[in-house]
Design a protein around this motif. Structure first.
Motif, mmCIF file in Angstrom:
data_model
loop_
_atom_site.group_PDB
_atom_site.id
_atom_site.type_symbol
_atom_site.label_atom_id
_atom_site.label_comp_id
_atom_site.label_asym_id
_atom_site.label_seq_id
_atom_site.Cartn_x
_atom_site.Cartn_y
_atom_site.Cartn_z
ATOM 1 N N LYS A 197 18.444 -9.820 4.922
ATOM 2 C CA LYS A 197 17.188 -9.185 5.324
ATOM 3 C C LYS A 197 16.719 -8.253 4.208
ATOM 4 C CE LYS A 197 18.531 -7.296 9.252
ATOM 5 N NZ LYS A 197 18.427 -6.633 10.580
ATOM 6 N N LYS A 198 15.414 -8.195 4.042
ATOM 7 C CA LYS A 198 14.864 -7.288 3.034
ATOM 8 C C LYS A 198 13.479 -6.820 3.462
ATOM 9 C CE LYS A 198 12.964 -11.103 0.239
ATOM 10 N NZ LYS A 198 12.983 -11.783 -1.076
ATOM 11 N N TYR A 199 13.103 -5.651 2.967
ATOM 12 C CA TYR A 199 11.766 -5.107 3.199
ATOM 13 C C TYR A 199 10.857 -5.563 2.049
ATOM 14 C CZ TYR A 199 13.438 -1.705 6.719
ATOM 15 O OH TYR A 199 13.966 -1.089 7.834
ATOM 16 N N VAL A 200 9.715 -6.117 2.414
ATOM 17 C CA VAL A 200 8.737 -6.574 1.430
ATOM 18 C C VAL A 200 7.459 -5.762 1.602
ATOM 19 C CG1 VAL A 200 7.344 -8.515 0.620
ATOM 20 C CG2 VAL A 200 9.708 -8.899 1.367
ATOM 21 N N VAL A 201 6.997 -5.132 0.526
ATOM 22 C CA VAL A 201 5.729 -4.398 0.560
ATOM 23 C C VAL A 201 4.603 -5.418 0.497
ATOM 24 C CG1 VAL A 201 4.283 -2.660 -0.557
ATOM 25 C CG2 VAL A 201 6.780 -2.435 -0.626
ATOM 26 N N LYS A 202 3.789 -5.473 1.553
ATOM 27 C CA LYS A 202 2.725 -6.489 1.595
ATOM 28 C C LYS A 202 1.341 -5.905 1.321
ATOM 29 C CE LYS A 202 2.212 -6.318 6.662
ATOM 30 N NZ LYS A 202 2.281 -7.131 7.903
ATOM 31 N N LYS A 203 1.212 -4.568 1.367
ATOM 32 C CA LYS A 203 -0.068 -3.939 1.035
ATOM 33 C C LYS A 203 0.198 -2.577 0.424
ATOM 34 C CE LYS A 203 -2.526 -2.278 4.417
ATOM 35 N NZ LYS A 203 -3.285 -2.091 5.688
ATOM 36 N N TYR A 204 -0.686 -2.152 -0.445
ATOM 37 C CA TYR A 204 -0.528 -0.860 -1.091
ATOM 38 C C TYR A 204 -0.687 0.273 -0.074
ATOM 39 C CZ TYR A 204 -0.805 -3.216 -5.605
ATOM 40 O OH TYR A 204 -0.580 -4.028 -6.684
ATOM 41 N N PHE A 205 0.071 1.341 -0.299
ATOM 42 C CA PHE A 205 0.021 2.480 0.604
ATOM 43 C C PHE A 205 -1.319 3.205 0.470
ATOM 44 C CE2 PHE A 205 4.778 2.824 -0.613
ATOM 45 C CZ PHE A 205 5.110 1.788 0.248
ATOM 46 N N GLU A 206 -1.847 3.607 1.604
ATOM 47 C CA GLU A 206 -3.027 4.481 1.645
ATOM 48 C C GLU A 206 -2.582 5.744 2.358
ATOM 49 O OE1 GLU A 206 -5.844 3.884 0.241
ATOM 50 O OE2 GLU A 206 -5.690 1.745 -0.219
ATOM 51 N N GLY A 207 -2.460 6.840 1.624
ATOM 52 C CA GLY A 207 -1.882 8.040 2.199
ATOM 53 C C GLY A 207 -0.397 7.838 2.440
ATOM 54 N N LEU A 208 0.102 8.406 3.537
ATOM 55 C CA LEU A 208 1.509 8.247 3.864
ATOM 56 C C LEU A 208 1.801 6.784 4.187
ATOM 57 C CD1 LEU A 208 3.846 10.361 4.169
ATOM 58 C CD2 LEU A 208 3.476 10.213 6.639
ATOM 59 N N PRO A 209 2.891 6.203 3.657
ATOM 60 C CA PRO A 209 3.215 4.807 3.979
ATOM 61 C C PRO A 209 3.302 4.571 5.484
ATOM 62 C CG PRO A 209 4.597 5.590 2.196
ATOM 63 C CD PRO A 209 3.851 6.793 2.696
ATOM 64 N N LYS A 210 2.912 3.372 5.910
ATOM 65 C CA LYS A 210 2.891 3.018 7.335
ATOM 66 C C LYS A 210 3.778 1.789 7.566
ATOM 67 C CE LYS A 210 -1.913 4.572 7.492
ATOM 68 N NZ LYS A 210 -1.875 4.949 6.049
ATOM 69 N N TYR A 241 5.363 4.922 -7.529
ATOM 70 C CA TYR A 241 5.254 3.680 -8.294
ATOM 71 C C TYR A 241 4.681 2.525 -7.473
ATOM 72 C CZ TYR A 241 8.319 5.798 -11.868
ATOM 73 O OH TYR A 241 8.864 6.591 -12.837
ATOM 74 N N ASN A 242 4.218 2.805 -6.274
ATOM 75 C CA ASN A 242 3.794 1.751 -5.343
ATOM 76 C C ASN A 242 2.774 0.792 -5.941
ATOM 77 O OD1 ASN A 242 1.361 1.517 -2.919
ATOM 78 N ND2 ASN A 242 3.328 0.496 -2.562
ATOM 79 N N ALA A 254 1.124 15.424 -4.692
ATOM 80 C CA ALA A 254 -0.066 14.575 -4.670
ATOM 81 C C ALA A 254 0.229 13.106 -4.423
ATOM 82 C CB ALA A 254 -0.822 14.716 -5.996
ATOM 83 N N TYR A 255 1.490 12.733 -4.202
ATOM 84 C CA TYR A 255 1.828 11.315 -4.102
ATOM 85 C C TYR A 255 1.108 10.610 -2.949
ATOM 86 C CZ TYR A 255 5.661 11.796 -7.486
ATOM 87 O OH TYR A 255 6.410 12.002 -8.610
ATOM 88 N N ALA A 263 13.426 6.865 7.308
ATOM 89 C CA ALA A 263 14.077 7.787 6.371
ATOM 90 C C ALA A 263 13.177 8.058 5.173
ATOM 91 C CB ALA A 263 15.412 7.203 5.918
ATOM 92 N N PHE A 264 12.500 7.030 4.711
ATOM 93 C CA PHE A 264 11.594 7.146 3.568
ATOM 94 C C PHE A 264 10.443 8.099 3.874
ATOM 95 C CE2 PHE A 264 8.074 4.730 1.150
ATOM 96 C CZ PHE A 264 8.257 5.478 0.000
ATOM 97 N N VAL A 265 9.778 7.879 4.990
ATOM 98 C CA VAL A 265 8.641 8.725 5.353
ATOM 99 C C VAL A 265 9.105 10.154 5.653
ATOM 100 C CG1 VAL A 265 6.825 9.083 7.062
ATOM 101 C CG2 VAL A 265 7.245 6.796 6.149
ATOM 102 N N GLY A 266 10.250 10.276 6.309
ATOM 103 C CA GLY A 266 10.779 11.612 6.579
ATOM 104 C C GLY A 266 11.038 12.379 5.301
ATOM 105 N N MET A 267 11.568 11.703 4.297
ATOM 106 C CA MET A 267 11.807 12.345 3.005
ATOM 107 C C MET A 267 10.492 12.777 2.366
ATOM 108 S SD MET A 267 11.504 11.539 -0.472
ATOM 109 C CE MET A 267 11.259 9.767 -0.299
ATOM 110 N N LEU A 268 9.478 11.926 2.422
ATOM 111 C CA LEU A 268 8.178 12.274 1.836
ATOM 112 C C LEU A 268 7.550 13.472 2.544
ATOM 113 C CD1 LEU A 268 6.625 8.721 1.260
ATOM 114 C CD2 LEU A 268 7.490 10.295 -0.485
ATOM 115 N N GLN A 269 7.890 13.651 3.810
ATOM 116 C CA GLN A 269 7.350 14.785 4.571
ATOM 117 C C GLN A 269 8.245 16.016 4.503
ATOM 118 O OE1 GLN A 269 6.851 12.612 8.345
ATOM 119 N NE2 GLN A 269 4.637 12.809 8.100
#
Length: 334
Positions: A5-18, A53-54, A248-249, A317-323
């Motif tokens: 299993k892997k996570y694939v980014v399918k769209k660029y982030f707008e603001g906080l990743p969703k 780097y998104n 500013a990320y 975990a990723f979003v929590g770290m960004l916040q």
């Protein structure tokens, strides 16, 4: 049969990743050929650069990041079964790797000798974040005993190590962070001389009180107005290592925040400001790791981790770290 299993980014982030920015893709792991290994992830890292780097890679792309994994199948004598490796294969639970085909940017190396410490440190204090703190601070700031050092993002994976290295080198250390709990941790447990909550303090006034004789070295993780205020209080020939701009990320890339003009301070104080990427020192990382392990063993350095359990919880975990929810290094136990 192994289902990877892997996570694939399918769209660029707008603001906080969703969550909808990702797909979790499952595939049957294919048999390996000569020279290949199968790596099962044990610890996966979430870091600010994944957000920064998104847009550098065309979507869709596999979400990269550092991970510690164990070799479960091998047709490569250099990586026998049971070997633990650090790779940049990111948010995946099983990966087929052909080490001779791995580029320097992709990364594969054997987990450093942690002398009984947790393997999770391989993506933290004894991994890329630790090397970032070690080389960015020591090589660019070149601190001298008795100097005053300021660190922003001071309770994070990199900042907390920078501050502790500064103490080891005999400096006075002031850290900026975003909560009173983090202030207490930095002062009471890590030995910072002063920690300041930038969200509630008058930054310029608080820094002047904490560093009445000015600032000699500044390790900048956040950018923005906070950094401008610090740079205006630097001493003649001060040194600034610019590691990131996490403030500013998550902002609109076409409308990033504006900060105070820095040139008057840079010119008047004859400052040296240098940005860096830690791969500049990639062939020297083992030296940093050896020192950091020794400092942890001797009690001079605390490598705190914020652990999230479960492959399915990596995004949270990723979003929590960004916040800013983490204290120390944010890692995921798979």
């Amino acid at each position: 049969m192994v289902i990877a299993k892997k996570y694939v980014v399918k769209k660029y982030f707008e603001g906080l990743p969703k969550p909808e920015d990702y797909d979790i893709v499952e595939e049957i792991l294919q048999p390996i050929k000569a020279g290949g290994i199968v790596v099962r992830a044990e610890w996966i890292s979430v870091d600010p650069y994944l957000r920064a780097y998104n847009r550098r890679t065309a979507v869709p792309y596999d979400q990269y990041s550092y991970q510690v994994g164990v070799v479960e199948e091998s047709k490569n004598p250099d990586y026998p079964i049971g070997t633990r490796v650090v790779t940049h294969k990111g948010w995946s639970n099983y990966t087929v790797i052909y080490p001779k085909e791995i580029t320097a940017e992709e990364t594969i190396y054997k987990l450093p000798d942690l002398r009984g410490l947790s393997n999770s440190l391989g993506v933290g204090a004894v991994g890329m974040p630790g090397a970032t703190a070690y080389f960015g601070f020591l090589e660019l700031c070149k601190p001298k005993p008795g100097e005053t050092v300021v660190v922003t993002g001071a309770a994070g994976a990199v900042g907390s190590i920078v501050g502790q290295i500064a103490k080891i080198k005999g400096c006075k250390v002031i850290g900026f962070t975003g909560s009173d709990d983090k202030v207490q941790w930095l002062e009471k447990e890590l030995g910072f001389d002063k920690a300041i909550n930038y969200k509630t303090a008058n930054v310029a006034q608080a820094l002047k009180e904490a560093a009445p004789n000015g600032v000699d070295c500044y390790f900048d993780n956040v950018g923005g107005d906070l950094s401008s205020a610090i740079i205006y209080q630097m001493n003649l020939f001060g040194r600034v290592a610019v590691c990131g701009s996490i403030s500013a990320y998550n902002e609109d890339v076409n409308n990033t925040p504006k900060a105070n003009l820095l040139q008057p301070a840079i010119v008047a104080k004859q400052l040296r400001i240098e940005g860096f990427i830690v791969h500049r020192w990639r062939n020297q990382w083992p030296r940093a790791f050896a020192d950091i392990v020794q400092w942890i063993e001797s009690g001079k350095l605390v490598a705190r981790e914020h652990v999230t359990e479960g492959f399915d919880n990596i995004f949270n975990a990723f979003v929590g770290m960004l916040q800013g929810e983490n204290i120390g290094k944010a890692v995921v136990k798979v």
